[in-house]
Design a protein around this motif. Structure first.
Motif, PDB file in Angstrom:
ATOM      1  N   ARG A 141     -14.133 -15.165  78.966  1.00  0.00           N
ATOM      2  CA  ARG A 141     -14.772 -13.849  78.855  1.00  0.00           C
ATOM      3  C   ARG A 141     -16.076 -13.789  79.639  1.00  0.00           C
ATOM      4  NH1 ARG A 141     -11.712 -10.744  75.759  1.00  0.00           N
ATOM      5  NH2 ARG A 141     -10.470 -11.765  74.153  1.00  0.00           N
ATOM      6  N   ALA A 142     -16.818 -14.884  79.635  1.00  0.00           N
ATOM      7  CA  ALA A 142     -18.060 -14.910  80.398  1.00  0.00           C
ATOM      8  C   ALA A 142     -17.769 -14.733  81.886  1.00  0.00           C
ATOM      9  CB  ALA A 142     -18.799 -16.225  80.157  1.00  0.00           C
ATOM     10  N   LYS A 143     -16.718 -15.431  82.351  1.00  0.00           N
ATOM     11  CA  LYS A 143     -16.365 -15.323  83.763  1.00  0.00           C
ATOM     12  C   LYS A 143     -15.889 -13.923  84.102  1.00  0.00           C
ATOM     13  CE  LYS A 143     -14.728 -19.869  84.080  1.00  0.00           C
ATOM     14  NZ  LYS A 143     -13.468 -20.567  83.919  1.00  0.00           N
ATOM     15  N   ARG A 144     -15.086 -13.375  83.204  1.00  0.00           N
ATOM     16  CA  ARG A 144     -14.557 -12.029  83.409  1.00  0.00           C
ATOM     17  C   ARG A 144     -15.714 -11.013  83.419  1.00  0.00           C
ATOM     18  NH1 ARG A 144     -10.538  -8.962  85.508  1.00  0.00           N
ATOM     19  NH2 ARG A 144     -10.160  -7.101  84.288  1.00  0.00           N
ATOM     20  N   LEU A 145     -16.661 -11.204  82.507  1.00  0.00           N
ATOM     21  CA  LEU A 145     -17.825 -10.329  82.450  1.00  0.00           C
ATOM     22  C   LEU A 145     -18.546 -10.344  83.789  1.00  0.00           C
ATOM     23  CD1 LEU A 145     -20.033  -8.731  80.723  1.00  0.00           C
ATOM     24  CD2 LEU A 145     -21.089 -10.943  80.374  1.00  0.00           C
ATOM     25  N   GLU A 146     -18.765 -11.547  84.285  1.00  0.00           N
ATOM     26  CA  GLU A 146     -19.470 -11.694  85.540  1.00  0.00           C
ATOM     27  C   GLU A 146     -18.723 -10.990  86.673  1.00  0.00           C
ATOM     28  OE1 GLU A 146     -20.719 -15.468  88.133  1.00  0.00           O
ATOM     29  OE2 GLU A 146     -20.863 -15.773  85.985  1.00  0.00           O
ATOM     30  N   SER A 147     -17.411 -11.197  86.732  1.00  0.00           N
ATOM     31  CA  SER A 147     -16.689 -10.604  87.856  1.00  0.00           C
ATOM     32  C   SER A 147     -16.586  -9.089  87.705  1.00  0.00           C
ATOM     33  CB  SER A 147     -15.313 -11.256  88.023  1.00  0.00           C
ATOM     34  OG  SER A 147     -14.498 -11.002  86.931  1.00  0.00           O
ATOM     35  N   LEU A 148     -16.559  -8.589  86.484  1.00  0.00           N
ATOM     36  CA  LEU A 148     -16.543  -7.134  86.305  1.00  0.00           C
ATOM     37  C   LEU A 148     -17.883  -6.531  86.726  1.00  0.00           C
ATOM     38  CD1 LEU A 148     -14.662  -6.677  82.917  1.00  0.00           C
ATOM     39  CD2 LEU A 148     -13.924  -5.848  85.152  1.00  0.00           C
ATOM     40  N   GLU A 149     -18.962  -7.228  86.398  1.00  0.00           N
ATOM     41  CA  GLU A 149     -20.277  -6.728  86.791  1.00  0.00           C
ATOM     42  C   GLU A 149     -20.402  -6.697  88.309  1.00  0.00           C
ATOM     43  OE1 GLU A 149     -23.014  -8.015  82.950  1.00  0.00           O
ATOM     44  OE2 GLU A 149     -22.913  -9.325  84.698  1.00  0.00           O
ATOM     45  N   GLU A 150     -19.920  -7.758  88.924  1.00  0.00           N
ATOM     46  CA  GLU A 150     -19.967  -7.796  90.380  1.00  0.00           C
ATOM     47  C   GLU A 150     -19.145  -6.680  91.000  1.00  0.00           C
ATOM     48  OE1 GLU A 150     -18.885 -11.673  91.842  1.00  0.00           O
ATOM     49  OE2 GLU A 150     -20.593 -12.542  90.772  1.00  0.00           O
ATOM     50  N   LEU A 151     -17.943  -6.517  90.446  1.00  0.00           N
ATOM     51  CA  LEU A 151     -17.061  -5.449  90.927  1.00  0.00           C
ATOM     52  C   LEU A 151     -17.742  -4.094  90.800  1.00  0.00           C
ATOM     53  CD1 LEU A 151     -14.034  -4.644  91.725  1.00  0.00           C
ATOM     54  CD2 LEU A 151     -13.734  -4.240  89.281  1.00  0.00           C
ATOM     55  N   LYS A 172      -2.120 -11.814  81.440  1.00  0.00           N
ATOM     56  CA  LYS A 172      -2.530 -11.030  82.592  1.00  0.00           C
ATOM     57  C   LYS A 172      -3.792 -10.235  82.246  1.00  0.00           C
ATOM     58  CE  LYS A 172      -0.698  -7.485  85.609  1.00  0.00           C
ATOM     59  NZ  LYS A 172       0.160  -6.302  85.497  1.00  0.00           N
ATOM     60  N   ARG A 173      -4.809 -10.446  83.019  1.00  0.00           N
ATOM     61  CA  ARG A 173      -6.095  -9.774  82.795  1.00  0.00           C
ATOM     62  C   ARG A 173      -6.588  -9.906  81.350  1.00  0.00           C
ATOM     63  NH1 ARG A 173      -4.919  -4.440  83.661  1.00  0.00           N
ATOM     64  NH2 ARG A 173      -3.467  -4.517  85.360  1.00  0.00           N
ATOM     65  N   GLY A 174      -6.215 -11.003  80.706  1.00  0.00           N
ATOM     66  CA  GLY A 174      -6.704 -11.223  79.351  1.00  0.00           C
ATOM     67  C   GLY A 174      -5.957 -10.445  78.276  1.00  0.00           C
ATOM     68  N   ASP A 175      -4.821  -9.878  78.635  1.00  0.00           N
ATOM     69  CA  ASP A 175      -4.041  -9.091  77.674  1.00  0.00           C
ATOM     70  C   ASP A 175      -3.700  -9.875  76.421  1.00  0.00           C
ATOM     71  OD1 ASP A 175      -4.118  -7.008  79.335  1.00  0.00           O
ATOM     72  OD2 ASP A 175      -1.987  -6.983  79.864  1.00  0.00           O
ATOM     73  N   THR A 176      -3.194 -11.098  76.633  1.00  0.00           N
ATOM     74  CA  THR A 176      -2.766 -11.886  75.476  1.00  0.00           C
ATOM     75  C   THR A 176      -3.960 -12.304  74.629  1.00  0.00           C
ATOM     76  OG1 THR A 176      -0.981 -12.713  76.879  1.00  0.00           O
ATOM     77  CG2 THR A 176      -1.291 -13.806  74.774  1.00  0.00           C
ATOM     78  N   ARG A 200     -14.294  -1.603  79.867  1.00  0.00           N
ATOM     79  CA  ARG A 200     -14.854  -0.344  80.393  1.00  0.00           C
ATOM     80  C   ARG A 200     -16.342  -0.260  80.075  1.00  0.00           C
ATOM     81  NH1 ARG A 200     -10.324   2.069  77.880  1.00  0.00           N
ATOM     82  NH2 ARG A 200     -11.713   3.128  76.441  1.00  0.00           N
ATOM     83  N   ARG A 201     -16.693  -0.723  78.870  1.00  0.00           N
ATOM     84  CA  ARG A 201     -18.092  -0.683  78.477  1.00  0.00           C
ATOM     85  C   ARG A 201     -18.935  -1.540  79.421  1.00  0.00           C
ATOM     86  NH1 ARG A 201     -18.495  -3.039  73.300  1.00  0.00           N
ATOM     87  NH2 ARG A 201     -16.762  -1.678  72.794  1.00  0.00           N
ATOM     88  N   ILE A 202     -18.372  -2.658  79.852  1.00  0.00           N
ATOM     89  CA  ILE A 202     -19.107  -3.511  80.792  1.00  0.00           C
ATOM     90  C   ILE A 202     -19.418  -2.741  82.068  1.00  0.00           C
ATOM     91  CG2 ILE A 202     -18.953  -5.571  82.245  1.00  0.00           C
ATOM     92  CD1 ILE A 202     -17.226  -6.801  79.991  1.00  0.00           C
ATOM     93  N   ILE A 203     -18.431  -2.016  82.574  1.00  0.00           N
ATOM     94  CA  ILE A 203     -18.652  -1.235  83.796  1.00  0.00           C
ATOM     95  C   ILE A 203     -19.722  -0.167  83.552  1.00  0.00           C
ATOM     96  CG2 ILE A 203     -17.590   0.260  85.540  1.00  0.00           C
ATOM     97  CD1 ILE A 203     -16.316  -2.441  85.633  1.00  0.00           C
ATOM     98  N   HIS A 204     -19.541   0.565  82.465  1.00  0.00           N
ATOM     99  CA  HIS A 204     -20.504   1.637  82.162  1.00  0.00           C
ATOM    100  C   HIS A 204     -21.920   1.076  82.062  1.00  0.00           C
ATOM    101  CE1 HIS A 204     -17.480   4.654  81.605  1.00  0.00           C
ATOM    102  NE2 HIS A 204     -16.944   4.078  80.532  1.00  0.00           N
ATOM    103  N   SER A 226      -9.501  -2.375  79.073  1.00  0.00           N
ATOM    104  CA  SER A 226      -9.708  -2.269  77.628  1.00  0.00           C
ATOM    105  C   SER A 226     -11.074  -1.624  77.385  1.00  0.00           C
ATOM    106  CB  SER A 226      -9.674  -3.654  77.002  1.00  0.00           C
ATOM    107  OG  SER A 226     -10.800  -4.392  77.411  1.00  0.00           O
ATOM    108  N   PRO A 227     -11.274  -1.072  76.179  1.00  0.00           N
ATOM    109  CA  PRO A 227     -12.566  -0.437  75.883  1.00  0.00           C
ATOM    110  C   PRO A 227     -13.730  -1.393  76.144  1.00  0.00           C
ATOM    111  CG  PRO A 227     -11.025  -0.012  74.110  1.00  0.00           C
ATOM    112  CD  PRO A 227     -10.337  -0.956  75.056  1.00  0.00           C
ATOM    113  N   TYR A 228     -13.565  -2.641  75.807  1.00  0.00           N
ATOM    114  CA  TYR A 228     -14.618  -3.634  76.007  1.00  0.00           C
ATOM    115  C   TYR A 228     -14.963  -3.763  77.487  1.00  0.00           C
ATOM    116  CZ  TYR A 228     -16.630  -8.299  76.546  1.00  0.00           C
ATOM    117  OH  TYR A 228     -17.410  -9.356  76.905  1.00  0.00           O
TER     118      TYR A 228
END
Lengths: 278, 81
Positions: free
Chosen positions: A149-159, A113-117, A184-188, A180-182
């Motif tokens: 992770r690339a896809k997640r990065l993209e969707s976090l940036e969009e969000l 879930k959300r990359g937890d594992t 959150r850093r993307i958002i920041h 996760s800290p990682y």
């Protein structure tokens, strides 16, 4: 420890001299002399007038690669084996990093879930890889699956961008779901160049959340505890039970990303909460 | 041996200094719920728990992922005798 699955490569070669045999072996193994250990099995003999001449024989063994290589792959493959998952592991190493990529049919289980594992696997692999490493030899370990992770990065940036626009428009801050800290850093970092927007984090791990808010200077009023807050006075009182004040203090004290502290809460918490459920 | 137990053992053994002192006891609670008790050498406790339980949390996440394949609920307890 875990058993090593790859057999060390070993060959025997014979030639007229020890050196010739060694060279032939290195050529066949496609390695240099530094990569191998060798034993001279027979020094050979020149013989006399072509009589009694014997080839020299060497046994060459390729030294095991640096332990870091196998430890990450070994760890993950034994975990996946035990889980009954058929997963291909690709590893790319540099001096100070190990990048693992996973391929297979069961990526959903591996990601979680959300990359937890995936994050948990990455963290544990990092511990295994860096087990005996001093600070200098520390390697950054990443575990990814087919571009997750690339896809997640993209969707976090969009969000982040979408929410920043929204916050800028209506002036209400927005609290994201725990990350996760990682992440959150993307958002920041996505929003750090937004003139009117500031971001900071509240709460404790693992429930730490990013808040996106309008920068203070763009909020004309607002002084905390200001008795007669100007225009927005009706908003300056935080909703009861809203943990933002405490959370905000904490964020402020533990290196929030905003340069200016936020003095007041312009949104009602319940609304922010509801929006978060999207 | 259930594979969740094996997963837990492999992870724990990879993290500690004394892998031969790692043991996992499986307790079947019925109704597809399972408790795994992890024991390690005293000096290795920190290696499976970590600061603020970060390592323990990661271990649990992976074991739970393993369990989800079988629709089992699994609890990992780190036990000190």
């Amino acid at each position: 420890m875990l058993k090593d699955t790859s057999q060390p490569k070993q060959i025997e070669k014979n030639a007229k001299s020890v050196n010739d045999a060694l060279e032939a072996a290195l050529k066949e193994l496609n390695v240099t002399i530094d990569d191998v250990e060798y034993v001279v099995l027979d020094e050979g003999a020149k013989g006399f007038l072509g009589m009694g001449a014997r080839d020299a024989v060497v046994r060459v063994t390729v030294k095991e690669k640096e332990s870091e290589k196998s430890s990450a792959v070994e760890f993950l493959s034994s975990v996946f084996d035990a889980m009954g998952l058929d997963i291909e592991i690709k590893e790319t190493q540099t001096k100070d990093s190990v990048a693992i990529e996973l391929f297979g049919d069961n990526m959903g289980i591996v990601i979680g879930k959300r990359g937890d594992t995936l994050d948990a696997l990455q963290y544990l692999t990092s511990l295994v890889v860096n087990q005996n490493a001093g600070e200098e030899k520390y390697k950054k370990v990443t575990v990814d699956t087919e571009g997750y992770r690339a896809k997640r990065l993209e969707s976090l940036e969009e969000l982040a961008k979408r929410l920043a626009e929204k916050v800028e428009k209506n002036g209400r801050k927005f609290t994201l779901e725990p990350m996760s800290p990682y992440e959150r850093r993307i958002i920041h970092s996505t929003l750090q160049n937004y003139e009117k927007i500031t971001t900071y984090s509240i709460g404790d791990e693992p429930e730490r959340r990013v808040v996106i808010a309008v920068k203070n200077e763009y909020h004309k009023p607002s002084r905390r505890h200001h008795s007669s807050g100007p225009k927005n006075s009706s908003y300056t009182k935080p909703a009861e039970g809203y943990p933002a004040v405490g959370g905000y203090n904490k964020a402020n004290g533990t290196g929030a990303y905003s340069t200016k502290p936020l003095y007041s809460d312009f949104s009602s918490y319940s609304e922010a909460q509801e929006e978060n459920k999207e | 041996m259930s594979f969740m137990k094996e997963v837990l053992e492999i992870i724990a053994k990879s993290l500690v200094e004394f892998p031969d002192q790692v043991s996992v006891t499986e307790i079947d609670n019925g109704e597809s719920s399972l408790t795994l008790e992890l024991r390690v050498a005293d000096s290795d406790m920190g290696k499976v728990i970590g600061k603020q339980g970060r390592i323990a949390k990661a271990i649990r996440a992976v074991v739970k992922a393993a369990a989800s394949r079988e629709n089992k609920r699994v609890t990992v307890d780190i036990v000190q005798d």
